[in-house]
Design a protein around this motif. Structure first.
Motif, PDB file in Angstrom:
ATOM      1  N   ALA A   1      38.932  48.731  59.464  1.00 23.78           N
ATOM      2  CA  ALA A   1      39.926  48.044  58.480  1.00 23.78           C
ATOM      3  C   ALA A   1      40.676  48.917  57.522  1.00 23.78           C
ATOM      4  N   LEU A   2      39.937  50.112  57.218  1.00 23.51           N
ATOM      5  CA  LEU A   2      40.638  51.084  56.367  1.00 23.51           C
ATOM      6  C   LEU A   2      41.610  51.938  57.118  1.00 23.51           C
ATOM      7  N   VAL A   3      41.623  51.877  58.339  1.00 25.32           N
ATOM      8  CA  VAL A   3      42.543  52.618  59.319  1.00 25.32           C
ATOM      9  C   VAL A   3      43.749  51.708  59.340  1.00 25.32           C
ATOM     10  N   GLN A   4      43.451  50.480  59.388  1.00 25.90           N
ATOM     11  CA  GLN A   4      44.725  49.334  59.478  1.00 25.90           C
ATOM     12  C   GLN A   4      45.363  49.308  57.977  1.00 25.90           C
ATOM     13  N   THR A   5      44.690  49.454  56.995  1.00 26.60           N
ATOM     14  CA  THR A   5      45.270  49.687  55.551  1.00 26.60           C
ATOM     15  C   THR A   5      46.171  50.754  55.407  1.00 26.60           C
ATOM     16  N   ALA A   6      45.678  51.902  56.087  1.00 28.51           N
ATOM     17  CA  ALA A   6      46.604  53.123  55.882  1.00 28.51           C
ATOM     18  C   ALA A   6      47.612  52.993  56.903  1.00 28.51           C
ATOM     19  N   ARG A   7      47.608  52.309  57.986  1.00 29.82           N
ATOM     20  CA  ARG A   7      48.663  52.315  58.966  1.00 29.82           C
ATOM     21  C   ARG A   7      49.876  51.486  58.429  1.00 29.82           C
ATOM     22  N   VAL A   8      49.510  50.189  57.597  1.00 32.95           N
ATOM     23  CA  VAL A   8      50.400  49.354  57.160  1.00 32.95           C
ATOM     24  C   VAL A   8      51.000  49.976  55.928  1.00 32.95           C
ATOM     25  N   ARG A   9      50.399  50.550  55.183  1.00 35.01           N
ATOM     26  CA  ARG A   9      50.730  51.011  53.736  1.00 35.01           C
ATOM     27  C   ARG A   9      51.653  52.110  53.717  1.00 35.01           C
ATOM     28  N   PHE A  10      51.468  52.971  54.986  1.00 31.13           N
ATOM     29  CA  PHE A  10      52.366  54.120  55.148  1.00 31.13           C
ATOM     30  C   PHE A  10      53.267  54.085  56.046  1.00 31.13           C
ATOM     31  N   GLY A  11      52.965  52.875  57.092  1.00 28.07           N
ATOM     32  CA  GLY A  11      54.414  52.849  57.908  1.00 28.07           C
ATOM     33  C   GLY A  11      53.967  53.835  59.127  1.00 28.07           C
ATOM     34  N   VAL A  12      52.763  54.145  59.376  1.00 25.27           N
ATOM     35  CA  VAL A  12      52.744  55.305  60.582  1.00 25.27           C
ATOM     36  C   VAL A  12      52.559  54.816  61.889  1.00 25.27           C
ATOM     37  N   ARG A  13      52.786  55.584  62.941  1.00 26.75           N
ATOM     38  CA  ARG A  13      52.827  55.101  64.146  1.00 26.75           C
ATOM     39  C   ARG A  13      51.500  54.863  65.072  1.00 26.75           C
ATOM     40  N   ASP A  14      50.628  55.736  64.615  1.00 25.61           N
ATOM     41  CA  ASP A  14      49.318  56.118  65.219  1.00 25.61           C
ATOM     42  C   ASP A  14      48.158  56.685  64.665  1.00 25.61           C
ATOM     43  N   THR A  15      46.903  56.431  64.776  1.00 24.08           N
ATOM     44  CA  THR A  15      45.907  56.867  64.025  1.00 24.08           C
ATOM     45  C   THR A  15      44.727  57.063  64.843  1.00 24.08           C
ATOM     46  N   MET A  16      43.831  57.993  64.533  1.00 26.01           N
ATOM     47  CA  MET A  16      42.707  58.357  65.283  1.00 26.01           C
ATOM     48  C   MET A  16      41.657  58.604  64.236  1.00 26.01           C
ATOM     49  N   ALA A  17      40.424  57.898  64.180  1.00 27.68           N
ATOM     50  CA  ALA A  17      39.341  58.452  63.310  1.00 27.68           C
ATOM     51  C   ALA A  17      37.711  58.504  64.221  1.00 27.68           C
ATOM     52  N   VAL A  18      37.266  59.518  64.181  1.00 26.61           N
ATOM     53  CA  VAL A  18      36.287  59.633  65.066  1.00 26.61           C
ATOM     54  C   VAL A  18      35.089  60.415  63.965  1.00 26.61           C
ATOM     55  N   HIS A  19      34.016  59.662  63.920  1.00 26.64           N
ATOM     56  CA  HIS A  19      33.185  60.010  62.890  1.00 26.64           C
ATOM     57  C   HIS A  19      31.702  60.214  63.615  1.00 26.64           C
ATOM     58  N   ARG A  20      31.094  61.132  63.267  1.00 21.48           N
ATOM     59  CA  ARG A  20      29.840  61.432  64.013  1.00 21.48           C
ATOM     60  C   ARG A  20      28.578  61.027  63.204  1.00 21.48           C
ATOM     61  N   TYR A  21      27.541  60.678  63.614  1.00 25.90           N
ATOM     62  CA  TYR A  21      26.342  60.313  62.800  1.00 25.90           C
ATOM     63  C   TYR A  21      25.104  61.108  63.431  1.00 25.90           C
ATOM     64  N   GLY A  22      23.884  60.998  62.861  1.00 27.37           N
ATOM     65  CA  GLY A  22      22.671  61.512  63.324  1.00 27.37           C
ATOM     66  C   GLY A  22      22.680  62.898  62.692  1.00 27.37           C
ATOM     67  N   ALA A  23      22.082  63.862  63.241  1.00 28.76           N
ATOM     68  CA  ALA A  23      21.605  65.336  62.673  1.00 28.76           C
ATOM     69  C   ALA A  23      22.920  65.973  62.914  1.00 28.76           C
ATOM     70  N   ILE A  24      23.416  66.697  61.941  1.00 28.58           N
ATOM     71  CA  ILE A  24      24.653  67.665  62.009  1.00 28.58           C
ATOM     72  C   ILE A  24      24.071  68.865  61.231  1.00 28.58           C
TER      73      ILE A  24
END
Lengths: 76, 151, 151, 76
Positions: B62-85
């Protein structure tokens, strides 16, 4: 149980049977089992999600429903 | 593309993959969040992120879609790790492709501010002084606040 | 690190190298500039950048130093390609590492605006309608102008 | 000769011997060889660098000096 609630409870997931009828009923059941956890679930900013949808206030529960309790999020 | 994973995150491989074959975008901005060996002077030996799979991804989407629409960008990628880092390892990788670089910078900046305050993760730092659950820092809220009015 | 090169530029490899082993920086922002297949609706088959080796690098180094001091960032990388560049290939890669992400975003944004207007390169686009030497676009000047007052 | 000046001149580098005494002298020599190039070197925004240092106005030259003529930069 997510985040610090998991540490307080000492568990992450648990099957509760028979299923309480409502979210309030579930909270009461958990508080009965573990008073410290019961208090933590009433803490500021703690949200509940039923089947991955955030629910405010009370909600009916059916057998098989998944309930998550989430403390304030840390963000990414 | 939005993904949460416990596996190690390779920012170079992700950026390479994201840039490959793009002939319609002039600019790609990426952000890589790394686990630090110390926060506010306190040593951190391991950072543990708790996620709620099935709930966390749609919230990020949902955050990515908001960013995409608000700034009119072509593509986005978001990868988030979880667990022990461990310190030095990547926690999050975000990339934005846009026709012109201004939109890409704004969208990546916006997305990170939102992720840092609104993404459903719970973080615990473990160091020599024990464990500590953490919440967004005041500057994180201030950063996120910047986007509440149109700019 | 500042480098100009005629060899192809691999953004993924550069970001991987830049992030490796950092335990003191929470954020790395990168920008990759890609050659587009069309500018302002006109097809471009090849972009040719002329550089002046020995002159171009120090000029970029000066911009990088300005960014580093102004935003207090830990480390920067700027690699610029010159020669003949095909659509989809990377022209420039910039990365900035900072303790906190705000400084990294600002420094990368600043550096790109400066590079786009002040770096000693001369660009020629070749398309079906012939060759065209190009200068910074009006938005590039406006972007660079944003930094002329302290923010 | 950089950028469009290279296209106008038709060459990038050239050894000019004997070396003119000054930058003005070099410009005159080049204009004599090629009037169109001579005019382009006087164009708006054209800068000269001697041994990779930008020089405004005239400057003395020695044998072996490298002179570059740069049209307005395109940026990166």
């Amino acid at each position: 149980m997510l985040g610090r609630l998991r540490d307080i409870a000492g568990w992450r997931e648990q099957v509760i049977e028979p299923a309480p009828d409502t979210l309030h009923g579930l909270r009461a059941r958990l508080a009965q089992q573990d008073g410290v956890l019961g208090q933590a679930l009433q803490g500021p900013g703690v949200q509940a999600a039923v089947n991955k949808v955030v629910v405010r206030g009370d909600a009916p529960l059916l057998a098989g429903d998944e309930v998550a309790f989430m403390p304030p999020m840390s963000g990414g | 593309m939005v993904r949460v994973q416990t596996a190690a995150l390779d920012p170079g491989a992700l950026l390479g993959e994201f840039c490959a074959g793009r002939t319609d975008c002039g600019g790609v901005v990426s952000f890589t969040g790394l686990a630090r060996a110390a926060t506010d002077g306190a040593a951190v030996s391991v950072l543990e992120l708790d996620a709620f799979p099935g709930f966390t991804e749609p919230a990020i989407e949902a955050l990515v879609q908001t960013a995409r629409v608000r700034f009119g960008v072509r593509d986005t990628m978001a990868v988030h790790r979880y667990g022990a880092i461990r310190p030095g390892e990547a926690i999050v990788f975000v990339a934005v492709a846009a026709e012109h670089r201004r939109a890409a910078f704004l969208a990546a900046d916006f997305l990170m501010d939102k992720l840092k305050t609104e993404a459903p993760f719970w973080k615990k730092e473990t160091g020599p002084e024990g464990e500590r659950w953490i919440e967004p820092r005041a500057p994180d809220y201030q950063d996120a606040e910047r986007w509440s009015e149109d700019i």
